[in-house]
Design a protein around this motif. Structure first.
Motif, PDB file in Angstrom:
ATOM      1  N   ALA A 118      -6.290   1.441 -13.815  1.00  0.00           N
ATOM      2  CA  ALA A 118      -4.988   0.816 -13.836  1.00  0.00           C
ATOM      3  C   ALA A 118      -4.955  -0.311 -12.451  1.00  0.00           C
ATOM      4  N   GLU A 119      -4.076  -1.547 -12.825  1.00  0.00           N
ATOM      5  CA  GLU A 119      -3.954  -2.462 -11.808  1.00  0.00           C
ATOM      6  C   GLU A 119      -2.413  -2.759 -11.812  1.00  0.00           C
ATOM      7  N   ILE A 120      -2.072  -2.629 -10.596  1.00  0.00           N
ATOM      8  CA  ILE A 120      -0.614  -2.854 -10.187  1.00  0.00           C
ATOM      9  C   ILE A 120      -0.438  -4.281  -9.597  1.00  0.00           C
ATOM     10  N   PHE A 121       0.221  -5.368 -10.086  1.00  0.00           N
ATOM     11  CA  PHE A 121       0.372  -6.696  -9.432  1.00  0.00           C
ATOM     12  C   PHE A 121       1.672  -6.719  -8.671  1.00  0.00           C
ATOM     13  N   VAL A 122       1.604  -7.364  -7.554  1.00  0.00           N
ATOM     14  CA  VAL A 122       2.998  -7.663  -6.846  1.00  0.00           C
ATOM     15  C   VAL A 122       2.888  -9.107  -6.631  1.00  0.00           C
ATOM     16  N   ARG A 123       4.070  -9.824  -7.152  1.00  0.00           N
ATOM     17  CA  ARG A 123       4.332 -11.023  -6.982  1.00  0.00           C
ATOM     18  C   ARG A 123       5.416 -11.428  -5.984  1.00  0.00           C
ATOM     19  N   GLY A 124       5.286 -12.469  -5.143  1.00  0.00           N
ATOM     20  CA  GLY A 124       6.614 -12.971  -4.290  1.00  0.00           C
ATOM     21  C   GLY A 124       5.952 -14.084  -3.505  1.00  0.00           C
ATOM     22  N   GLU A 125       7.005 -14.208  -2.467  1.00  0.00           N
ATOM     23  CA  GLU A 125       6.696 -15.175  -1.403  1.00  0.00           C
ATOM     24  C   GLU A 125       6.158 -14.244   0.120  1.00  0.00           C
TER      25      GLU A 125
ATOM     26  N   MET B  76       3.956 -19.151  -4.344  1.00  0.00           N
ATOM     27  CA  MET B  76       4.367 -17.804  -4.884  1.00  0.00           C
ATOM     28  C   MET B  76       2.976 -17.314  -4.967  1.00  0.00           C
ATOM     29  N   PHE B  77       3.067 -15.940  -4.395  1.00  0.00           N
ATOM     30  CA  PHE B  77       1.691 -15.230  -4.302  1.00  0.00           C
ATOM     31  C   PHE B  77       1.726 -13.972  -5.308  1.00  0.00           C
ATOM     32  N   GLU B  78       0.548 -13.652  -5.506  1.00  0.00           N
ATOM     33  CA  GLU B  78       0.323 -12.358  -6.340  1.00  0.00           C
ATOM     34  C   GLU B  78      -0.940 -11.508  -5.954  1.00  0.00           C
ATOM     35  N   LEU B  79      -0.596 -10.302  -5.487  1.00  0.00           N
ATOM     36  CA  LEU B  79      -1.515  -9.374  -5.122  1.00  0.00           C
ATOM     37  C   LEU B  79      -1.763  -8.412  -6.328  1.00  0.00           C
ATOM     38  N   SER B  80      -2.890  -7.705  -6.124  1.00  0.00           N
ATOM     39  CA  SER B  80      -3.006  -6.603  -7.164  1.00  0.00           C
ATOM     40  C   SER B  80      -3.921  -5.446  -6.179  1.00  0.00           C
ATOM     41  N   GLN B  81      -3.753  -4.538  -6.834  1.00  0.00           N
ATOM     42  CA  GLN B  81      -4.382  -3.133  -6.313  1.00  0.00           C
ATOM     43  C   GLN B  81      -5.168  -2.462  -7.673  1.00  0.00           C
ATOM     44  N   THR B  82      -6.254  -1.934  -7.851  1.00  0.00           N
ATOM     45  CA  THR B  82      -6.721  -1.215  -8.811  1.00  0.00           C
ATOM     46  C   THR B  82      -7.002   0.126  -8.519  1.00  0.00           C
ATOM     47  N   PHE B  83      -6.711   1.112  -9.483  1.00  0.00           N
ATOM     48  CA  PHE B  83      -7.168   2.409  -9.150  1.00  0.00           C
ATOM     49  C   PHE B  83      -7.408   3.029 -10.361  1.00  0.00           C
ATOM     50  N   SER B  84      -8.211   4.299 -10.424  1.00  0.00           N
ATOM     51  CA  SER B  84      -8.603   4.848 -11.466  1.00  0.00           C
ATOM     52  C   SER B  84      -8.240   6.182 -11.725  1.00  0.00           C
TER      53      SER B  84
ATOM     54  N   MET C  43       3.193 -11.388   4.769  1.00  0.00           N
ATOM     55  CA  MET C  43       2.642 -10.608   3.608  1.00  0.00           C
ATOM     56  C   MET C  43       3.718 -10.565   2.453  1.00  0.00           C
ATOM     57  N   VAL C  44       3.203 -10.644   1.071  1.00  0.00           N
ATOM     58  CA  VAL C  44       4.299 -10.324   0.172  1.00  0.00           C
ATOM     59  C   VAL C  44       4.721  -8.957   0.081  1.00  0.00           C
ATOM     60  N   VAL C  45       3.828  -7.846   0.255  1.00  0.00           N
ATOM     61  CA  VAL C  45       3.704  -6.368   0.560  1.00  0.00           C
ATOM     62  C   VAL C  45       2.605  -6.002   1.346  1.00  0.00           C
ATOM     63  N   ASP C  46       2.886  -5.084   2.237  1.00  0.00           N
ATOM     64  CA  ASP C  46       1.736  -4.432   2.850  1.00  0.00           C
ATOM     65  C   ASP C  46       0.824  -3.408   2.035  1.00  0.00           C
ATOM     66  N   LEU C  47      -0.363  -4.017   1.883  1.00  0.00           N
ATOM     67  CA  LEU C  47      -1.277  -3.292   1.009  1.00  0.00           C
ATOM     68  C   LEU C  47      -1.322  -1.814   1.327  1.00  0.00           C
ATOM     69  N   ALA C  48      -1.141  -1.435   2.624  1.00  0.00           N
ATOM     70  CA  ALA C  48      -1.074  -0.010   2.675  1.00  0.00           C
ATOM     71  C   ALA C  48       0.044   0.723   2.203  1.00  0.00           C
ATOM     72  N   VAL C  49       1.169  -0.013   2.164  1.00  0.00           N
ATOM     73  CA  VAL C  49       2.311   0.726   1.333  1.00  0.00           C
ATOM     74  C   VAL C  49       2.077   0.803   0.052  1.00  0.00           C
TER      75      VAL C  49
ATOM     76  N   GLN D  83       6.676 -12.604   3.276  1.00  0.00           N
ATOM     77  CA  GLN D  83       7.845 -12.217   4.463  1.00  0.00           C
ATOM     78  C   GLN D  83       7.468 -12.976   5.674  1.00  0.00           C
ATOM     79  N   PRO D  84       8.602 -13.878   6.029  1.00  0.00           N
ATOM     80  CA  PRO D  84       8.256 -14.506   7.306  1.00  0.00           C
ATOM     81  C   PRO D  84       7.862 -13.532   8.503  1.00  0.00           C
ATOM     82  N   GLU D  85       8.432 -12.269   8.588  1.00  0.00           N
ATOM     83  CA  GLU D  85       7.958 -11.845   9.778  1.00  0.00           C
ATOM     84  C   GLU D  85       6.619 -11.052   9.466  1.00  0.00           C
TER      85      GLU D  85
END
Length: 123
Positions: free
Chosen positions: A38-45, A1-9, A52-58, A47-49
Motif C-alpha cells: 500500500a502507498e499513502i499519498f499526502v498532498r499540500g504546501e 504544491m507537494f506530494e509525498l508518499s510512504q509505502t508499506f506492506s 514540511m507538508v507533514v512530518d514523515l515520522a507522523v 508548513q511555514p514553521e
C-alpha cells in the motif's frame, strides 16, 4: 504544491465471493492470502514553521497503526472493511489515515500478481 508518499506492506488472508467461472470462484471462496503493498499519498504546501507538508515520522506512526489492523489478519473480519477487495482496502486505508492526517490525498494498493487499485476521492 507537494506530494509525498510512504509505502508499506502487509500479509493477510481472505475469502471472496465472485461471479466468474466456477473454477476461479471456488479458489476465491477458499481462505487464501496475499502480500499487499500500500502507498499513502499526502498532498499540500509546506508548513511555514517546519518546511514540511507533514512530518514523515507522523505518517509512519499512522501507517504502523493501520498495518497493525491488517497485517496477518483475516480481512473478512476487519471491522469497517467490508468485502476484502482492493477497492475496499484503498477506501479503508484512506479513511484510517485521514483520521490523523487531513492532507492524505490518495491511496494505492497492489498485489504481487500485478493487480493494483488507486483511490483518489473527488472532494
Amino acid at each position: 504544491m507537494f506530494e509525498l508518499s510512504q509505502t508499506f506492506s502487509f500479509d493477510a488472508a481472505h475469502t471472496l465471493k465472485r461471479k466468474v467461472s466456477a473454477e476461479e470462484a471456488a479458489g476465491s471462496r477458499r481462505i487464501h492470502g496475499h502480500t499487499y503493498t500500500a502507498e499513502i499519498f499526502v498532498r499540500g504546501e509546506r508548513q511555514p514553521e517546519s518546511g514540511m507538508v507533514v512530518d514523515l515520522a507522523v505518517l509512519r506512526e499512522v501507517i504502523a497503526g493501520i498495518r497493525g489492523q491488517l497485517d496477518h489478519h483475516f480481512l473478512d473480519e476487519v471491522s469497517g472493511l467490508g468485502a476484502p477487495t482492493l477497492e475496499n482496502l484503498c477506501v479503508f486505508i484512506y479513511a484510517q489515515a485521514r483520521l490523523h492526517i487531513p492532507q492524505v490525498s490518495s491511496v494505492a494498493v497492489s498485489r504481487a500478481a500485478g493487480d493494483r487499485c488507486v483511490y483518489r476521492p473527488t472532494h
